[in-house]
Structure formats: structure tokens, C-alpha cells
Write a protein that holds these residues in place. Sequence first.
Motif, short mmCIF file in Angstrom:
data_model
loop_
_atom_site.label_atom_id
_atom_site.label_comp_id
_atom_site.label_asym_id
_atom_site.label_seq_id
_atom_site.Cartn_x
_atom_site.Cartn_y
_atom_site.Cartn_z
N TRP A 113 0.81 -1.22 0.00
CA TRP A 113 0.00 0.00 0.00
C TRP A 113 0.85 1.27 0.00
O TRP A 113 0.72 2.10 -0.87
CB TRP A 113 -0.96 0.01 1.19
N ASN A 114 1.70 1.41 1.00
CA ASN A 114 2.41 2.69 1.15
C ASN A 114 3.50 2.91 0.11
O ASN A 114 3.72 4.04 -0.32
CB ASN A 114 3.00 2.81 2.56
N GLU A 115 4.18 1.85 -0.30
CA GLU A 115 5.24 1.99 -1.29
C GLU A 115 4.74 1.72 -2.71
O GLU A 115 5.46 1.95 -3.68
CB GLU A 115 6.41 1.07 -0.96
N GLY A 116 3.52 1.18 -2.83
CA GLY A 116 2.95 0.89 -4.15
C GLY A 116 3.61 -0.27 -4.86
O GLY A 116 3.56 -0.38 -6.09
N ASN A 117 4.24 -1.16 -4.11
CA ASN A 117 4.97 -2.28 -4.67
C ASN A 117 4.06 -3.51 -4.81
O ASN A 117 4.07 -4.39 -3.95
CB ASN A 117 6.19 -2.60 -3.80
N GLN A 154 -5.03 1.99 -6.26
CA GLN A 154 -3.80 2.77 -6.44
C GLN A 154 -3.91 3.71 -7.64
O GLN A 154 -3.31 4.78 -7.64
CB GLN A 154 -2.60 1.84 -6.56
N THR A 155 -4.68 3.32 -8.65
CA THR A 155 -4.90 4.19 -9.80
C THR A 155 -5.78 5.38 -9.39
O THR A 155 -5.51 6.51 -9.77
CB THR A 155 -5.57 3.42 -10.95
N PRO A 176 -3.43 7.42 -6.03
CA PRO A 176 -1.98 7.21 -5.98
C PRO A 176 -1.39 7.86 -4.73
O PRO A 176 -1.87 8.88 -4.27
CB PRO A 176 -1.47 7.87 -7.26
N THR A 183 -1.43 6.57 -1.77
CA THR A 183 -2.19 6.23 -0.56
C THR A 183 -1.23 5.93 0.59
O THR A 183 -0.22 5.24 0.41
CB THR A 183 -3.07 4.99 -0.81
#
Length: 132
Positions: free
Chosen positions: A17-21, A57-58, A61, A63
Motif C-alpha cells: 500500500w504505502n510503497e505501491g509495490n 492505487q490508480t 496514488p 495512498t
Amino acid sequence: MSEENKAIARRFFEEVWNEGNVAAIDELVAANYEDHSLPPGMPPGVEGLKQTIGMYQTAFPGTQMTVEDEVAEGHSVVVRWTGRATHTGELMGIPPTGKQVTVTGIEIYRVAGSKIVEHWGEFDQMGMMQQL
């Protein structure tokens, strides 16, 4: 075991979530993963999880999820969280509003073999929609 399972859940929040990985999902989630909380129309399992996270995430972004509480016993981990983001992408047909939202939720993970194998979750969808 409970502390190890809590660490897996925290990594999921931080890395995915936080790093978007989204690629970290393959490391943290078992191939036979079962999700009891996917939105309608999403495929089951890991693919549905990836698509759901990608959708949010889209729309939101950057988040940032804060783990407020984490309780573990045996193979289960319960996480109470707060998410903060700005709506800058389409979400289920809703065009970007540019509004900041704060949403809360609770997740339950079952962990086996150092991977998340099952998930149940609830979050304040109505509150999110009202903020948009």
C-alpha cells in the motif's frame, strides 16, 4: 508465531500500500490465497487481489495506510487501519474529484507458511463515497 505473522501483515501494508509495490504480493501472499472480500467482478485469488489494489492505487496514488492496531493469535492477524489519499484517478466510473479522503477499516488475515493464505476485510465505503 504471532509476532512473525504480525510482521507479515505490517509488510503488506508498508510495501504494497504505502510503497505501491504490487510485486511484493507474490512474496507475501500464497498462490492458493482465498479472499472473502473482493469487489464484485474481480477474479478470485491473488489475481483479484492485485487487480483490486491496482484499482485503488490508480484512483488514489500515493495512498498512505497507518496501522492503528494489530492483534494476532495463532495463525490469525487482525489489523485496524486508517488510509489517507487524494482522489486523482477514476474509481469505478467516478471521475477524479481531487478531494482528500480518510477511510478506516479492519482486515483479518490467516497466515500459514509465512504467507497470507486467507483474507476478510471491511472498510467504510460509504464514508469514502461521501467524501468524494
